[in-house]
Write an enzyme that holds these catalytic residues in place. Structure first.
Site, PDB file in Angstrom:
ATOM      1  CB  SER A  54      -3.707  -3.517  -2.983  1.00 26.68           C
ATOM      2  OG  SER A  54      -5.200  -2.916  -3.316  1.00 26.68           O
ATOM      3  N   GLY A  55      -1.014  -2.251  -1.467  1.00 22.64           N
ATOM      4  CA  GLY A  55       0.628  -2.460  -1.127  1.00 22.64           C
ATOM      5  C   GLY A  55       1.294  -2.115  -2.706  1.00 22.64           C
ATOM      6  CB  THR A  56       0.915  -0.031  -5.458  1.00 18.74           C
ATOM      7  OG1 THR A  56      -0.510  -0.050  -5.485  1.00 18.74           O
ATOM      8  CG2 THR A  56       1.310   0.155  -6.761  1.00 18.74           C
ATOM      9  CE  LYS A 113       1.077   3.807  -8.521  1.00 15.87           C
ATOM     10  NZ  LYS A 113       1.286   5.050  -7.727  1.00 15.87           N
ATOM     11  CG  HIS A 115      -3.391   2.021  -9.456  1.00 19.05           C
ATOM     12  ND1 HIS A 115      -2.945   1.019  -8.771  1.00 19.05           N
ATOM     13  CD2 HIS A 115      -3.047   3.190  -9.068  1.00 19.05           C
ATOM     14  CE1 HIS A 115      -2.245   1.610  -7.670  1.00 19.05           C
ATOM     15  NE2 HIS A 115      -2.308   2.840  -7.921  1.00 19.05           N
ATOM     16  NE  ARG A 137      -3.833  -3.045   3.355  1.00 15.18           N
ATOM     17  CZ  ARG A 137      -3.696  -1.976   3.653  1.00 15.18           C
ATOM     18  NH1 ARG A 137      -3.524  -0.787   2.822  1.00 15.18           N
ATOM     19  NH2 ARG A 137      -3.273  -1.487   5.026  1.00 15.18           N
ATOM     20  CB  SER A 145      -6.140   2.248   2.970  1.00 15.80           C
ATOM     21  OG  SER A 145      -4.843   2.939   2.297  1.00 15.80           O
TER      22      SER A 145
END
Length: 296
Positions: A54-56, A113, A115, A137, A145
């Site tokens: 999602s653009g991490t 970071k 998830h 996203r 992706s």
């Protein structure tokens, strides 16, 4: 692997672990996922929390570079000076990345970071000192992706999806993929029932108006202002062409920074199924998200 080709305990097409009925990769052990005391919170801590793909990495690089331009006195040995994300912005729930890492010994400001599902966010309930940046996203682009991350020969170790892209679309719609349902994962963050201090961004916002997003992130991090010179110093190294030429890890040929690439991969019927599910799952959240999530 079971006789039907799926893996226990949740019956998914990839190997996985499950805690409280929620899906995680095998390299995210329970002691790193469910521990709300994984680190001692500080007022300038930041966690970038996303559903994968999602653009991490992009967001982490923007946050890291904002800290660097706002704190030029940070020493050369400060973790944020490292171009390796395992050092500068570690995935705190990944046992491979966290081997030997002691989070409470790291100098401030710290950027992490995750998830993790909202229910397992590594922040004590009621804490608003830790800043959380949640990035979403378009599910259609996330699906495409993500597929490249699990299909051989490009798959992340241990995932190795056996099946076609059409098979994977069905699994994604059913939430039978790594980290479970895209919609439930993100909906829980958007609802934020525990009242965490969250800044909401979308990949599409970052793509369309990155400068405004940089300003917004800088303010959220606690900086009173950011000059155009500083913005340019953040923008330049976080362009996709610059990141692909650095040591920052961008996984697979799918990393092109392109919004709407799913149009090249999804059939009309597959796209309509995803749009239908998005309208159902995000029925009360439509005003918070880009219109492209709900229409073709």
């Amino acid at each position: 692997r079971r006789q039907d080709g799926l893996y226990a305990p949740l019956g998914l097409p990839i190997k996985h672990a499950a805690y409280d009925g929620l899906c995680y990769p095998m390299f995210c052990p329970e002691e790193l996922v469910k521990n709300r005391e994984l680190f001692t919170p500080r007022h300038d801590d930041v966690i970038v929390a996303t559903y994968p793909r999602s653009g991490t990495t992009w967001t982490l690089e923007i946050v890291r570079n904002i800290h660097l331009v706002q704190n030029p006195a940070l020493g050369p040995d400060h973790p944020l000076r490292s171009d390796s994300h395992a050092v500068s912005v570690p995935w705190i729930n990944n046992s491979i990345k966290m081997k030997g890492v002691k989070l409470d010994e790291r100098a401030s400001p710290r950027v992490f970071k995750t998830h993790n599902h909202y229910q397992h966010l590594n922040v004590p309930q009621g804490n608003r000192d830790v800043k959380v940046i949640h990035v979403m996203r378009d599910p259609k682009d996330v699906l495409c992706s993500q597929y490249f991350q699990v299909v051989k020969p490009l798959s992340v170790k241990g995932m190795d999806f056996q099946g076609t892209f059409q098979d994977y679309v069905g699994h994604f719609l059913g939430g039978k993929v790594s980290f479970g349902s895209y919609w439930k994962f993100n909906r829980h963050f958007l609802e934020n029932k525990d009242g965490f201090n969250i800044l909401y961004l979308t990949y599409e916002d970052l793509s369309r108006d990155k400068i405004t997003c940089i300003k917004k992130i800088s303010e959220f991090l606690g900086y009173k202002s950011i000059s155009m010179e500083q913005i340019e110093a953040v923008d330049k190294p976080t362009r996709f062409e610059a990141m692909k030429g650095s040591t920052v890890t961008l996984t697979g040929p799918n990393v092109k920074g392109k919004v709407g690439r799913s149009k090249e991969m999804l059939s009309v019927s597959e796209e309509l199924e995803i749009l239908k599910q998005t309208k159902i799952e995000f029925a009360l959240l439509e005003d918070k998200l880009p219109s492209s999530y709900f229409s073709d």
